[in-house]
Design a protein around this motif. Structure first.
Motif, PDB file in Angstrom:
ATOM      1  N   LEU A 130      15.438  38.314   2.754  1.00 28.02           N
ATOM      2  CA  LEU A 130      15.857  39.383   3.733  1.00 28.02           C
ATOM      3  C   LEU A 130      15.217  40.587   3.386  1.00 28.02           C
ATOM      4  O   LEU A 130      15.089  40.993   2.284  1.00 28.02           O
ATOM      5  N   CYS A 131      15.243  41.349   4.458  1.00 35.06           N
ATOM      6  CA  CYS A 131      14.787  42.733   4.161  1.00 35.06           C
ATOM      7  C   CYS A 131      15.809  43.795   5.041  1.00 35.06           C
ATOM      8  O   CYS A 131      16.477  43.311   6.105  1.00 35.06           O
ATOM      9  N   GLY A 134      14.744  48.201   1.587  1.00 37.47           N
ATOM     10  CA  GLY A 134      15.093  47.238   0.624  1.00 37.47           C
ATOM     11  C   GLY A 134      15.016  45.684   0.844  1.00 37.47           C
ATOM     12  O   GLY A 134      14.483  45.243   2.127  1.00 37.47           O
ATOM     13  N   CYS A 135      14.973  44.887  -0.069  1.00 38.15           N
ATOM     14  CA  CYS A 135      14.967  43.497   0.141  1.00 38.15           C
ATOM     15  C   CYS A 135      15.951  42.670  -0.813  1.00 38.15           C
ATOM     16  O   CYS A 135      16.351  43.313  -1.865  1.00 38.15           O
ATOM     17  N   GLY A 136      15.987  41.547  -0.474  1.00 35.53           N
ATOM     18  CA  GLY A 136      16.817  40.573  -1.254  1.00 35.53           C
ATOM     19  C   GLY A 136      16.760  39.161  -0.876  1.00 35.53           C
ATOM     20  O   GLY A 136      16.265  38.828   0.223  1.00 35.53           O
ATOM     21  N   MET A 189      16.733  41.521  -5.597  1.00 28.00           N
ATOM     22  CA  MET A 189      17.463  42.795  -4.966  1.00 28.00           C
ATOM     23  C   MET A 189      16.498  43.802  -5.228  1.00 28.00           C
ATOM     24  O   MET A 189      16.351  44.151  -6.735  1.00 28.00           O
ATOM     25  N   ARG A 190      16.311  44.561  -4.493  1.00 31.87           N
ATOM     26  CA  ARG A 190      15.407  45.965  -4.607  1.00 31.87           C
ATOM     27  C   ARG A 190      15.621  46.954  -3.793  1.00 31.87           C
ATOM     28  O   ARG A 190      15.389  46.509  -2.357  1.00 31.87           O
ATOM     29  N   LEU A 202      23.253  45.227   2.400  1.00 30.98           N
ATOM     30  CA  LEU A 202      22.373  43.759   2.109  1.00 30.98           C
ATOM     31  C   LEU A 202      23.168  42.895   1.251  1.00 30.98           C
ATOM     32  O   LEU A 202      23.349  41.705   1.820  1.00 30.98           O
ATOM     33  N   LEU A 203      23.941  43.113   0.266  1.00 28.97           N
ATOM     34  CA  LEU A 203      24.812  42.206  -0.230  1.00 28.97           C
ATOM     35  C   LEU A 203      26.100  41.761   0.864  1.00 28.97           C
ATOM     36  O   LEU A 203      26.391  40.673   0.706  1.00 28.97           O
TER      37      LEU A 203
END
Length: 152
Positions: free
Chosen positions: A49-50, A59-61, A76-77, A91-92
């Motif tokens: 995911l972005c 971010g992404c994860g 996760m970033r 994102l979470l």
């Protein structure tokens, strides 16, 4: 902010994931770095995911299916220009909703133990994650903290 399935061929995504991996190597020895590379993130059991904000990668994860009731949060970033703007939390929350829709009962993650990982640990704790034993194929490691959250 918009969360969507991420393209592992997008130049911004590739750059962010390379930066993520290199930073992990600054804080942990190679054998203790569990960041996934592009080919690993493309596996069938992983949903990458972005988060985009105003046309920029924020971010992404990823969500990895461990089994039909257990998922793992990976990679996760947050992009440097978007730190402390709620990207990771957004994102979470998306990942939580996706995990619930899949019928997962638990989400787990591995993160580092060094000071650089303290903000991530604090966010995970704020969102209900608690320390746990190693899960899946992980082993005890002084460079790893394992956390889990019941979502059933």
């Amino acid at each position: 902010m918009k969360v969507c399935i991420g393209s592992l061929t997008h130049p911004s995504v590739i750059a962010l994931l390379e930066q993520h991996h290199q930073e992990m190597l600054l804080h942990s020895p190679p054998e203790s770095v569990h960041a996934l590379d592009l080919s690993a993130l493309a596996q069938r059991e992983i949903t990458f995911l972005c988060v985009w904000k105003n046309g920029e990668l924020a971010g992404c994860g990823a969500l990895k299916e461990l089994d039909e009731t257990h998922g793992e949060i990976k990679s996760m970033r947050t992009s440097a220009n978007f730190l402390r703007q709620g990207v990771a939390k957004c994102l979470l929350e998306y990942i939580f909703a996706e995990a619930i829709s899949r019928g997962y009962q638990r989400l787990s993650l591995e993160t580092g133990t060094m000071d650089a990982f303290l903000p991530a640990q604090a966010l995970y704790q704020q969102l209900g994650f608690h320390p746990c034993q190693p899960f899946a194929d992980y082993q005890e490691d002084p460079y790893s903290t394992f956390m889990s959250k019941s979502i059933s």
